[in-house]
Design a protein around this motif. Structure first.
Motif, mmCIF file in Angstrom:
data_model
loop_
_atom_site.group_PDB
_atom_site.id
_atom_site.type_symbol
_atom_site.label_atom_id
_atom_site.label_comp_id
_atom_site.label_asym_id
_atom_site.label_seq_id
_atom_site.Cartn_x
_atom_site.Cartn_y
_atom_site.Cartn_z
ATOM 1 N N VAL A 217 34.115 67.911 32.545
ATOM 2 C CA VAL A 217 34.730 66.800 31.810
ATOM 3 C C VAL A 217 36.264 66.910 31.749
ATOM 4 C CG1 VAL A 217 32.805 65.921 30.436
ATOM 5 C CG2 VAL A 217 34.097 67.913 29.617
ATOM 6 N N ILE A 218 36.803 68.120 31.766
ATOM 7 C CA ILE A 218 38.272 68.283 31.772
ATOM 8 C C ILE A 218 38.843 67.687 33.066
ATOM 9 C CG2 ILE A 218 40.155 69.970 31.898
ATOM 10 C CD1 ILE A 218 39.123 70.169 29.167
ATOM 11 N N GLU A 219 38.218 68.041 34.189
ATOM 12 C CA GLU A 219 38.686 67.503 35.468
ATOM 13 C C GLU A 219 38.510 65.979 35.492
ATOM 14 O OE1 GLU A 219 38.279 68.474 40.225
ATOM 15 O OE2 GLU A 219 36.453 68.633 39.016
ATOM 16 N N ALA A 220 37.400 65.508 34.939
ATOM 17 C CA ALA A 220 37.145 64.059 34.911
ATOM 18 C C ALA A 220 38.212 63.334 34.093
ATOM 19 C CB ALA A 220 35.755 63.785 34.333
ATOM 20 N N ALA A 221 38.591 63.909 32.951
ATOM 21 C CA ALA A 221 39.630 63.285 32.112
ATOM 22 C C ALA A 221 40.953 63.221 32.873
ATOM 23 C CB ALA A 221 39.805 64.065 30.816
ATOM 24 N N ALA A 222 41.250 64.296 33.595
ATOM 25 C CA ALA A 222 42.507 64.339 34.351
ATOM 26 C C ALA A 222 42.543 63.259 35.423
ATOM 27 C CB ALA A 222 42.702 65.718 34.968
ATOM 28 N N ASN A 223 41.384 62.907 35.977
ATOM 29 C CA ASN A 223 41.321 61.930 37.071
ATOM 30 C C ASN A 223 41.099 60.495 36.607
ATOM 31 O OD1 ASN A 223 41.666 63.722 39.209
ATOM 32 N ND2 ASN A 223 39.486 64.265 39.250
ATOM 33 N N LEU A 224 40.682 60.322 35.348
ATOM 34 C CA LEU A 224 40.172 59.028 34.890
ATOM 35 C C LEU A 224 41.095 57.839 35.183
ATOM 36 C CD1 LEU A 224 37.966 57.490 33.292
ATOM 37 C CD2 LEU A 224 39.295 57.964 31.228
ATOM 38 N N PHE A 225 42.327 57.878 34.684
ATOM 39 C CA PHE A 225 43.187 56.703 34.793
ATOM 40 C C PHE A 225 43.608 56.429 36.238
ATOM 41 C CE2 PHE A 225 43.673 57.857 30.302
ATOM 42 C CZ PHE A 225 43.334 56.640 29.730
ATOM 43 N N ALA A 226 43.938 57.486 36.970
ATOM 44 C CA ALA A 226 44.370 57.286 38.353
ATOM 45 C C ALA A 226 43.221 56.723 39.189
ATOM 46 C CB ALA A 226 44.879 58.596 38.931
ATOM 47 N N MET A 227 41.999 57.193 38.960
ATOM 48 C CA MET A 227 40.863 56.710 39.769
ATOM 49 C C MET A 227 40.468 55.288 39.395
ATOM 50 S SD MET A 227 38.484 60.035 40.448
ATOM 51 C CE MET A 227 39.125 61.338 41.534
ATOM 52 N N LEU A 228 40.520 54.960 38.104
ATOM 53 C CA LEU A 228 40.237 53.571 37.710
ATOM 54 C C LEU A 228 41.231 52.633 38.390
ATOM 55 C CD1 LEU A 228 39.388 53.565 33.879
ATOM 56 C CD2 LEU A 228 37.908 52.824 35.753
ATOM 57 N N ARG A 229 42.498 53.042 38.388
ATOM 58 C CA ARG A 229 43.524 52.217 39.039
ATOM 59 C C ARG A 229 43.252 52.073 40.525
ATOM 60 N NH1 ARG A 229 48.613 51.031 36.417
ATOM 61 N NH2 ARG A 229 48.638 52.139 34.459
ATOM 62 N N ALA A 230 42.892 53.171 41.165
ATOM 63 C CA ALA A 230 42.674 53.140 42.617
ATOM 64 C C ALA A 230 41.520 52.210 42.978
ATOM 65 C CB ALA A 230 42.416 54.555 43.136
ATOM 66 N N LEU A 231 40.497 52.156 42.117
ATOM 67 C CA LEU A 231 39.326 51.330 42.438
ATOM 68 C C LEU A 231 39.485 49.885 41.977
ATOM 69 C CD1 LEU A 231 36.393 53.798 41.645
ATOM 70 C CD2 LEU A 231 37.480 53.288 43.849
ATOM 71 N N ASP A 232 40.504 49.630 41.192
ATOM 72 C CA ASP A 232 40.703 48.289 40.653
ATOM 73 C C ASP A 232 41.380 47.411 41.711
ATOM 74 O OD1 ASP A 232 40.665 46.229 38.858
ATOM 75 O OD2 ASP A 232 42.493 46.855 37.815
ATOM 76 N N ASP A 233 40.661 47.176 42.790
ATOM 77 C CA ASP A 233 41.223 46.517 43.970
ATOM 78 C C ASP A 233 40.360 45.288 44.273
ATOM 79 O OD1 ASP A 233 41.978 45.716 46.487
ATOM 80 O OD2 ASP A 233 42.048 47.750 47.316
ATOM 81 N N THR A 234 40.867 44.128 43.860
ATOM 82 C CA THR A 234 40.070 42.897 43.978
ATOM 83 C C THR A 234 39.845 42.497 45.436
ATOM 84 O OG1 THR A 234 42.137 41.689 43.640
ATOM 85 C CG2 THR A 234 40.707 41.917 41.734
ATOM 86 N N ALA A 235 40.671 43.025 46.351
ATOM 87 C CA ALA A 235 40.472 42.705 47.767
ATOM 88 C C ALA A 235 39.261 43.450 48.338
ATOM 89 C CB ALA A 235 41.725 43.062 48.562
ATOM 90 N N ARG A 236 38.928 44.587 47.732
ATOM 91 C CA ARG A 236 37.828 45.405 48.271
ATOM 92 C C ARG A 236 36.540 45.317 47.465
ATOM 93 N NH1 ARG A 236 39.872 51.140 48.043
ATOM 94 N NH2 ARG A 236 37.971 51.728 49.124
ATOM 95 N N PHE A 237 36.685 45.141 46.135
ATOM 96 C CA PHE A 237 35.502 45.241 45.277
ATOM 97 C C PHE A 237 35.404 44.051 44.330
ATOM 98 C CE2 PHE A 237 37.032 49.721 45.851
ATOM 99 C CZ PHE A 237 36.026 50.143 46.716
ATOM 100 N N LYS A 238 34.188 43.822 43.800
ATOM 101 C CA LYS A 238 34.062 42.791 42.766
ATOM 102 C C LYS A 238 33.729 43.387 41.396
ATOM 103 C CE LYS A 238 29.331 41.371 43.896
ATOM 104 N NZ LYS A 238 28.531 40.511 44.775
ATOM 105 N N GLY A 239 33.617 44.691 41.337
ATOM 106 C CA GLY A 239 33.399 45.353 40.048
ATOM 107 C C GLY A 239 33.462 46.856 40.230
ATOM 108 N N ILE A 240 33.521 47.565 39.108
ATOM 109 C CA ILE A 240 33.528 49.031 39.153
ATOM 110 C C ILE A 240 32.344 49.540 38.330
ATOM 111 C CG2 ILE A 240 34.831 51.143 38.676
ATOM 112 C CD1 ILE A 240 37.404 49.395 38.591
#
Ligand code: TXA
Ligand code: MG
Length: 314
Positions: A265-288
């Motif tokens: 969970v420590i590693e997950a917390a460290a990655n959370l915001f950057a990974m959400l941002r990376a996947l928040d790509d409307t050209a590639r996905f319609k949801g996360i």
């Protein structure tokens, strides 16, 4: 963990621990801080875990010198006026984060801003100069308890959750720094502290006080302006539906990104915001779609953040 008197030797040891991603409590003129290297996401996640906060609030970043700020934020003329006169001292300035800011996104809790201050304490300054990196440091106490103004308070509150406590005596101010938001045209005091509205206004003109006006920005935590993905977020998902990105945790297949392959969970917390941002790509996905995250330790704060991200759409 008993406090260690702050000496050149123990400060050097503290700097080595911080570079290795460990947590060191150090004195400032306001209160004792629980410090971690702000460039290392896992060190920042450890701060949240040690404090036992059920949610992610952005943390104050400490610098040794005002020249460090240019690499982190987008300071304007108000910054120069305030920092030249009131730094080092109990004034934290919230500024826009540079796009290429090298600090962990967790420090800003996903916001586009960053809170910075230069502490007026020789031990804090010597430690910062030895680490040569900005330190994230909230008050060194567990969530919901009184801020520590003596090294002994840190020991009582955090015990074994900190790797070194540097004892520099009693804190002179004894109250947290004033937090001033200068991201907008009107400067707003988000948290009152030792530096007063009058002192600030004398340098940069009129300043508003958040607590006196419901329309003004508030100290984050509950803030709606916390980063919310533009794509819908689906929680506790065992896999992705067609078109969805899958943000995984631990093992499994079909992941777009994995918060922590070792289910930490420590590693997950460290990655959370950057990974959400990376996947928040409307050209590639319609949801996360996000895998279940265990609601234990810092996992509670991760789930809190994910719930807000999922709810922000409805
Ligand atoms: O005196 C102090 O400021 C102490 C010592 C250790 O330096 N530090 C401290 O840090 O009180 P912390 O992390 O507990 O306080 C953070 C405060 C919170 O009120 C938070 O909401 C605000 O600063 N803050 C941090 N980043 C912010 C941001 N990007 N935008 C708005 N407010 C922010
Ligand atoms: Mg505090």
């Amino acid at each position: 963990m008993s406090p260690t008197p702050a000496t050149a030797e123990s400060i050097a040891e503290g700097a080595a621990l911080l570079k290795a991603g460990k947590l060191v409590s150090f004195p400032t003129e306001t209160v004792y801080g629980l410090g971690g290297d702000a460039t290392q996401g896992e060190a920042v996640a450890r701060i949240f875990a040690a404090k036992g906060r059920p949610s992610f609030n952005p943390l104050i970043v400490h610098v040794a010198d005002r020249t460090w700020v240019a690499g982190l934020a987008e300071p304007d003329g108000r910054f120069d006026k305030l920092a030249r006169t009131l730094w080092p001292g109990p004034l934290t300035l919230v500024m826009r984060r540079r796009r290429d800011c090298p600090l962990s996104e967790l420090v800003s809790a996903g916001l586009d801003s960053i809170a910075v201050r230069m502490p007026d304490h020789p031990v804090a300054q010597e430690l910062l100069r030895a680490v040569k990196r900005p330190l994230a440091a909230p008050s060194a106490n567990t969530s919901g308890t009184v801020s520590p103004t003596l090294a002994a308070h840190v020991k009582e509150s955090l015990g074994t959750k900190v790797d070194l406590i540097l004892d520099g005596g009693a804190c002179r101010v004894g109250l947290e720094s004033t937090v001033l938001d200068i991201t907008q045209h009107t400067a707003v005091i988000l948290r009152p502290g030792a530096v007063t509205a009058e002192e600030i206004a004398a340098l940069i003109g009129p300043v508003k006080v958040s607590a006196e006006d419901p329309a003004l920005p508030k100290s984050p935590g509950q803030l709606a302006s916390h980063y919310a993905p533009s794509l819908p977020v689906r929680l506790n998902a065992s896999d992705a539906q067609p078109g969805e990105a899958y943000l995984g945790f631990g093992g499994g297949a079909g992941m777009s990104l994995n918060l922590s392959a070792k289910a930490d969970v420590i590693e997950a917390a460290a990655n959370l915001f950057a990974m959400l941002r990376a996947l928040d790509d409307t050209a590639r996905f319609k949801g996360i779609a996000v895998a279940p995250i265990p609601a234990e330790g810092i996992g509670i704060a991760i789930n809190d953040r994910l719930k807000r991200a999922a709810a922000s759409r409805v």
